[in-house]
Motif scaffolding. Structure first.
Motif, mmCIF file in Angstrom:
data_model
loop_
_atom_site.group_PDB
_atom_site.id
_atom_site.type_symbol
_atom_site.label_atom_id
_atom_site.label_comp_id
_atom_site.label_asym_id
_atom_site.label_seq_id
_atom_site.Cartn_x
_atom_site.Cartn_y
_atom_site.Cartn_z
ATOM 1 N N THR A 1 -4.358 -0.248 3.962
ATOM 2 C CA THR A 1 -3.708 -1.472 4.448
ATOM 3 C C THR A 1 -3.999 -1.608 5.935
ATOM 4 O O THR A 1 -4.181 -0.608 6.630
ATOM 5 C CB THR A 1 -2.183 -1.447 4.236
ATOM 6 N N ALA B 1 0.819 -1.216 0.000
ATOM 7 C CA ALA B 1 0.000 0.000 0.000
ATOM 8 C C ALA B 1 0.855 1.270 0.000
ATOM 9 O O ALA B 1 0.389 2.346 -0.384
ATOM 10 C CB ALA B 1 -0.924 0.004 1.218
ATOM 11 N N GLY C 1 -1.886 3.858 0.199
ATOM 12 C CA GLY C 1 -3.184 3.217 -0.031
ATOM 13 C C GLY C 1 -3.675 2.549 1.232
ATOM 14 O O GLY C 1 -3.015 2.585 2.273
ATOM 15 N N ASP D 1 1.446 -7.517 -0.158
ATOM 16 C CA ASP D 1 0.098 -6.979 0.016
ATOM 17 C C ASP D 1 -0.577 -7.589 1.240
ATOM 18 O O ASP D 1 -0.061 -8.522 1.856
ATOM 19 C CB ASP D 1 -0.731 -7.139 -1.269
ATOM 20 N N ASP D 2 -1.747 -7.058 1.576
ATOM 21 C CA ASP D 2 -2.414 -7.499 2.806
ATOM 22 C C ASP D 2 -2.798 -8.975 2.754
ATOM 23 O O ASP D 2 -2.817 -9.644 3.792
ATOM 24 C CB ASP D 2 -3.641 -6.625 3.099
#
Lengths: 394, 394
Positions: free
Chosen positions: B286, B264, B284, B315-316
């Protein structure tokens, strides 16, 4: 797996120490010969002490005095001793894999489950014990069923489920029958008590002996050890560890064991007062959910009596004061975990070095509703005002 | 207080390593000579390495390679290395006093505050850093102001306030001006960054070097170390520790340092890609709140480049997979703390032993809404059904 071999030889009744049993299977319902419908006596693990080599009991040698460690560990134990003030030390058990002392116990109980080839473990617990059992079960590829009360707190459920445990919220009166049935008929290995008075798992308290070994290695034998006490397994294990050091000629005495129970229900205080092996008491309201217990076990009586110790009842106000004192010294412990210091501050013996065992992290308590935060613009006048209100003059 | 004397000799600019400064006062705003309004360069601590005695760098000797430890500690460090699978080790930093790696840093930063005689410390933090600073401030009798975002999570506020910290929720855009003002005019010692790109406290990353010393003592030099990365202080400190072992002739190489940032916002990935000392990126959404960062610092670039390492964005979804994998192996870490394993599983180098640093406890995340618990009567048919649904046949 441990590289040093266990010197455990068998199990011995604490109801009548002339009665011995083989080491396997672990007697998870206490001593069958001496227990009755009124009182259950635990069994204890025997070792071949003559085969312990001379010299200091360093951590690499601990496994000789533990049950066979068939279960993989998670780096439990080796927690620091923090000096709170001259002569007062804190053994901070929140530094364990699941942030409580229970990890030392469950390394041993889950080893028993692995040793007997059980298809899983079952535990009745309000929090720390269950999460720790679930972690060690997960580490060793075993399913874990945790029987909680009917409405466990959300953070407890999150904690337990993280490790993949199956959480069964069961009405209080059904808790023990369900536990016993899952163990007896389902074949899951019980890692908490299933008996009328507390007996617990025979391998469990063995894991706590290493607390005594570690303390002794750092500061020798203290005058007294203050411990949060629920069923007395921690109390007994730490006492037994010191008693072994004395037996091995590594120490010349054992410390006084001071059991610190919530005043809302203090069955060990009652058992010692009335001279019975275990007592049942009414339970009043308390926030010390991890150690409040209706019933005690004979191990607690043995540890306190054999060491010339005491059992103290501490109320929630004393627990909160001790918790605040610890946090304002940099260690945030669970309310129940502050019981040892609460006992010391309440008038325990003060001569010579003493150790308070702090059992668990402050994160284990429900998140309280604290004073609301101020709404802040972030302008300097605003920041300055808030800091002045807090006593910081800038 | 440490019994071994610090061999720290001064501070050196990382913007131009020919520029040196005295050790005191710590340059908490980075190198004044090389920093600009666009990029701030940190300073680094120099030591008299020639005076380090020969032989293994055991924990009792660590203080020689740390800044002067004027602040009392809380038993930080000495965390276990847990083998997840053959050749993959986890350095479990949740075993520290406030259950994150930040305690190693704050022992050093609060020592700086004590060393300069500051009347308190100030820190901007979303959680772990602030709580850790508050704990070390409390331990040393200093007030601590924590500047959080405008709406900190309840469990973070409870955690911070437990240690007596003053929590100031400040709008995001006012965070750094407020931090600088409290430091510059109020005289409180800043223990987090106050600069345009990240410089942090010069003493801070020194505390992380002991992670490298401890790993090396147990398994030698691994092939690679995977680290959750926000500002890159942990990354730099661990790299510097290994670089010192090489410099002292105790190791023949340094491991590849693999920085693992939330996708993010991955400013270090961007800095390395574009060849700048530090980058600023858009942020972004997260859930990795502890390591998401808009801006990087030059230390991260140095550690990755000097070690032949990499920066990875995870990423998450990858973070959640790694967090679940760890918990199902018995270690429940914070989502951010699983970034190292997420990076490894995402395709990091696999040759030779690797270490993933797990930075913090699962308790640091907000309590999620998990699947509701079943309503249970506790009758056997009911229990049996629930267990079968979980795949346990009894």
């Amino acid at each position: 797996m441990a590289t040093v071999e266990s010197l455990a030889t068998g199990q011995r009744s604490l109801g009548d120490t002339r009665i011995g049993y083989p080491l396997w299977p672990p007697l998870t319902s206490g001593c069958p010969e001496t227990s009755s419908t009124e009182i259950a006596y635990p069994v204890d693990v025997d070792y071949d002490y003559d085969r312990i080599p001379d010299g200091p009991l360093t951590p690499d040698r601990f496994p000789a005095l533990l049950p066979p460690l068939a279960a993989e560990g998670l780096g439990e134990g080796g927690t620091p001793l923090v000096e709170l003030e001259p002569g007062v030390y804190l053994k901070d058990e929140s530094r364990n894999p699941t942030w409580s002392h229970k990890d030392r116990l469950n390394r041993c109980t889950v080893s028993a489950a692995v040793g007997v080839g059980a298809p899983g473990v079952v535990v009745a617990s309000s929090g720390n014990h269950g999460a720790s059992a679930a972690a060690y079960a997960a580490r060793n590829g075993l399913p874990c069923v945790v029987i909680t009360g009917p409405a466990p707190a959300p953070q407890v459920v999150t904690f337990l489920r993280a490790y993949g445990a199956v959480v069964l919220p069961v009405p209080w009166e059904r808790r023990w029958p369900v536990m016993r049935r899952i163990a007896d008929r389902g074949g899951l290995h019980p890692v908490s008590s299933t008996t009328v008075t507390h007996t617990g798992h025979p391998f469990g308290p063995e894991g706590y002996k290493t607390i005594a070994y570690e303390i002794h290695q750092e500061i020798g034998t203290p005058t007294a050890v203050f411990l949060p006490t629920g069923y007395g397994e921690l109390l007994y294990g730490v006492w037994k560890g010191f008693a072994e050091l004395e037996r091995l000629g590594l120490a010349d005495r054992v410390p006084r064991m001071i059991a610190c129970e919530p005043a809302a229900a203090a069955p060990l205080v009652e058992a010692l007062r009335s001279g019975v092996p275990a007592a049942r008491v009414d339970v009043g309201p308390t926030a010390a959910y991890s150690i409040v217990s209706q019933v005690s076990g004979y191990r607690g009586v043995l540890a306190v009596r054999s060491s010339g110790g005491r059992a103290l009842a501490v109320d929630d106000g004393q627990l909160r004061s001790a918790q605040t004192e610890l946090a304002r010294s940099g260690l945030w412990v669970e309310l129940s975990g502050a019981a040892g210091l609460a006992g010391l501050r309440g008038g325990g013996p003060l001569d010579g070095p003493v150790v308070c065992v702090t059992t668990s992290s402050g994160f284990k308590d429900p998140i309280g509703s604290s004073a609301p935060l101020p709404a802040m613009s972030g302008e300097w006048s605003d920041v300055s005002r808030q800091m002045k209100a807090a006593g910081i003059d800038v």
